[in-house]
Design an enzyme around this catalytic site. Structure first.
Site, PDB file in Angstrom:
ATOM      1  N   HIS A  10       0.822  -1.221   0.000  1.00 61.53           N
ATOM      2  CA  HIS A  10       0.000   0.000   0.000  1.00 61.53           C
ATOM      3  C   HIS A  10       0.857   1.273   0.000  1.00 61.53           C
ATOM      4  O   HIS A  10       0.358   2.350  -0.310  1.00 61.53           O
ATOM      5  CB  HIS A  10      -0.971   0.000   1.188  1.00 61.53           C
ATOM      6  CG  HIS A  10      -0.349   0.292   2.519  1.00 61.53           C
ATOM      7  ND1 HIS A  10      -0.010  -0.695   3.414  1.00 61.53           N
ATOM      8  CD2 HIS A  10      -0.020   1.459   3.119  1.00 61.53           C
ATOM      9  CE1 HIS A  10       0.499  -0.146   4.506  1.00 61.53           C
ATOM     10  NE2 HIS A  10       0.504   1.158   4.351  1.00 61.53           N
ATOM     11  N   ASP A  43       0.184  -7.531   1.369  1.00 58.76           N
ATOM     12  CA  ASP A  43       0.617  -6.148   1.560  1.00 58.76           C
ATOM     13  C   ASP A  43       2.142  -6.048   1.563  1.00 58.76           C
ATOM     14  O   ASP A  43       2.733  -5.345   2.390  1.00 58.76           O
ATOM     15  CB  ASP A  43       0.048  -5.563   2.846  1.00 58.76           C
ATOM     16  CG  ASP A  43       0.164  -4.030   2.878  1.00 58.76           C
ATOM     17  OD1 ASP A  43       0.263  -3.425   1.800  1.00 58.76           O
ATOM     18  OD2 ASP A  43       0.192  -3.458   3.999  1.00 58.76           O
ATOM     19  N   SER A  91       4.838   2.535   7.900  1.00 53.58           N
ATOM     20  CA  SER A  91       4.504   1.369   7.092  1.00 53.58           C
ATOM     21  C   SER A  91       5.672   0.966   6.202  1.00 53.58           C
ATOM     22  O   SER A  91       6.256   1.796   5.507  1.00 53.58           O
ATOM     23  CB  SER A  91       3.281   1.663   6.220  1.00 53.58           C
ATOM     24  OG  SER A  91       2.144   1.856   7.003  1.00 53.58           O
TER      25      SER A  91
END
Length: 411
Positions: free
Chosen positions: A142, A172, A256
């Site tokens: 993402h 992911d 992230s």
């Protein structure tokens, strides 16, 4: 008179002798009792003061014991944790980079050009490998999703363009590669399966963008094998369930794709998400490295992840009004879960197995399937392309069974 006086003096002498001897005996006994009871009173902490006793022999015994322990194989992960954390950060901080997602945008005339490109977001990544003058970086899918260009920002603020090797929306994860001339260090993979709840960890990344690049937060492993539903297509229904590590080390937007490391400086997780709500605190999650490594290998080799393909458009029975369960699908009263076949793709494994629209799948290879999420996870995690899959389903109220030979689909 003389006799009286002599008698009186003798009585006084005898009286003194009568109480003196018991007093001396009692005093001696009391001292002995105190000496005998003192160690017990000290150990029980009944005394209002501390008594320290130095014993050279005991010190020698303790030193010998310490030496014996040093010869064993056991080791501690909590001794002098502050300096240990500092050493870990110094050892791995250069392997954590910034990842910049640049996307094309249109001007007011509906045109797009490189001059109109804009930064859509930033995240983190981890350099884990150098091969043939190329450095490989793992990050979250993402973080780079929708990017026309991806750039990497190193710890020394050097910025270079990266090539996207591949990405996978379900796990992911994404792999990037850059020229290795700016890379001096790579991180070592650890073993997430052997982690213990309560074990200290460090999260390293770029929270809220490159302004706070290289930020470090400390916490513990709060839980393992946590299942977090994921709505990948933003339709309000979960499409996947991520299996992650839970940590109370602060993970914020921008973290992230960053590193979750143990106190050996090994990568044990890829920081991925957090639950952000006013009523919760300290709920961060990371993809376990043992779960990520096979995906990373596939992305390196093929640029995509190959999974089993059935060829249907699925819909959870629980998402349909109960009125249709009996009146439209003609299901028995005791059937309360399953997956509706909303459509069948031509020449797909499902089509060749004879599945039709509005069939309701309830089992795969004897395993109960209650919704779309379970169907996907069984297909992707428990089967391989080329295998035969036994499908149990209802059609017109009758329980039937068929076998499909699964094909492969890259994601």
């Amino acid at each position: 008179m003389g006799y009286y006086d002599d008698h009186h003096m003798n009585r006084r002498l005898k009286s003194k002798r009568g109480w003196l001897l018991p007093t001396l005996v009692g005093l001696v006994l009391g001292i002995v009792l105190i000496i005998l009871a003192l160690p017990t009173l000290v150990k029980a902490n009944f005394l209002p003061y501390e008594i320290s006793v130095q014993d050279v022999d005991d010190e020698n015994v303790e030193q010998d014991d310490a030496g014996d322990q040093g010869e064993g194989e056991s080791k501690s992960v909590s001794v002098d944790i502050s300096s240990q954390a500092t050493e870990v950060v110094q050892g791995v901080s250069n392997t954590v980079v910034g990842v910049v997602n640049i996307q094309q945008s249109q001007n007011i005339f509906g045109q797009s050009s490189e001059r109109d490109d804009e930064q859509a977001g930033t995240g983190s990544g981890v350099i884990y490998k150098v091969q043939d003058d190329r450095a490989y970086i793992v990050t979250n899918y993402h973080v780079i999703q929708g990017a026309s260009t991806v750039e990497i920002v190193f710890a020394d603020e050097e910025q270079v363009e990266a090539e996207v090797v591949g990405g996978d929306v379900y796990t992911d994860l994404a792999v990037l590669t850059v020229d290795a001339s700016n890379v001096e260090e790579t991180i070592e993979f650890g073993n997430s399966d052997e982690l213990n709840v309560g074990e200290p960890v460090l999260a390293i990344g770029n929270p809220l963008g490159l302004q706070f690049a290289g930020s470090v937060t400390q916490g513990i492993i709060s839980g393992k094998e946590r299942l977090i539903p994921q709505d990948l297509n933003q339709d309000g229904r979960p499409d996947w369930q991520a299996e992650v590590l839970q940590t109370d080390a602060a993970i914020n937007p921008g973290n992230s794709g960053g590193a979750l490391v143990n106190m050996e400086g090994q990568l044990i997780g890829i920081n991925s998400l957090k639950i952000g709500a006013a009523q919760v605190e300290g709920l961060g999650f990371a993809i376990p490295i043992d779960y990520a490594r096979p995906v990373i290998d596939q992305l390196e080799e093929n640029g995509a992840v190959s999974r089993s393909y059935l060829g249907i458009t699925p819909y959870s029975l629980s998402d349909v009004a109960q009125y249709h369960w009996q009146n439209t699908l003609d299901l028995p009263d005791d059937v309360e879960s399953g997956v509706i076949v909303d459509a069948v793709e031509n020449v797909s494994p499902a089509d060749q197995a004879g599945l039709e629209q509005y069939d309701v799948i309830v089992e795969l290879n004897g395993e109960t399937i209650t919704n779309v999420l379970e169907l996907r996870q069984y297909l992707y995690n428990e089967t391989e392309p080329g295998e035969e899959l036994t499908i149990t389903y209802y059609r017109d109220g009758e329980l039937q069974e068929t076998t499909a030979t699964l094909s492969a689909q890259e994601f």
